[in-house]
Design a protein around this motif. Sequence first.
Motif: not given
Length: 183
Positions: A47-67
């Motif tokens: 099995x290949x376990x792949x991890x996906x990471x999303x990072x906020x590079x901005x200066x304000x809080x953001x609302x996003x969908x989990x990857x």
Amino acid sequence: MGRIAANVAGAVLGLVVLASAAQGAVGRMRLSFSTSLDKQDYVAFEPIIVSSTLKNDGSEQVTVKEPSARAVIVTHDLYRLDPNGRQRIGGRVTGGGRPGWVARTVELDPHGSCMSSCELDFQWGNLLRLQPGTYAIQSAYHVFDYGTPEYETHVLSSEATFQIVPPDPNQIPARDELIAMVM
């Protein structure tokens, strides 16, 4: 390419997403996306376990969908790498997800990140037939939900490479038994 290099390549491939005000709450976000694997070398069937990471590079809080691959927010494409270039193998992989599933919404503080992992389901199909060599998983984070007009146009991408190594000759009978169980 080692795991660190693959993660760096993924971070470098992060994009700035600019969505027009007409597209609602997404607004202007500065996000980067990276992909990593649980190890560098695999034998077919593993099995290949792949991890996906999303990072906020901005200066304000953001609302996003989990990857999440389950909600088809993250999709994966598999390529064989050889001296002649890249050969796509099979179709897009969604980590077992279904378009009807909904990704969890998360708040990311400035420079905060969220991550999810999945076992790719193509090991029961294409990976049974992969020959030793170098492969790449190209992952995409879709900013908008599956089925929306923006789904394919607002995408962050990242890639990680791995090796398929020849099986241990002492393990071949077990491998053949596994094939028989799957088929």
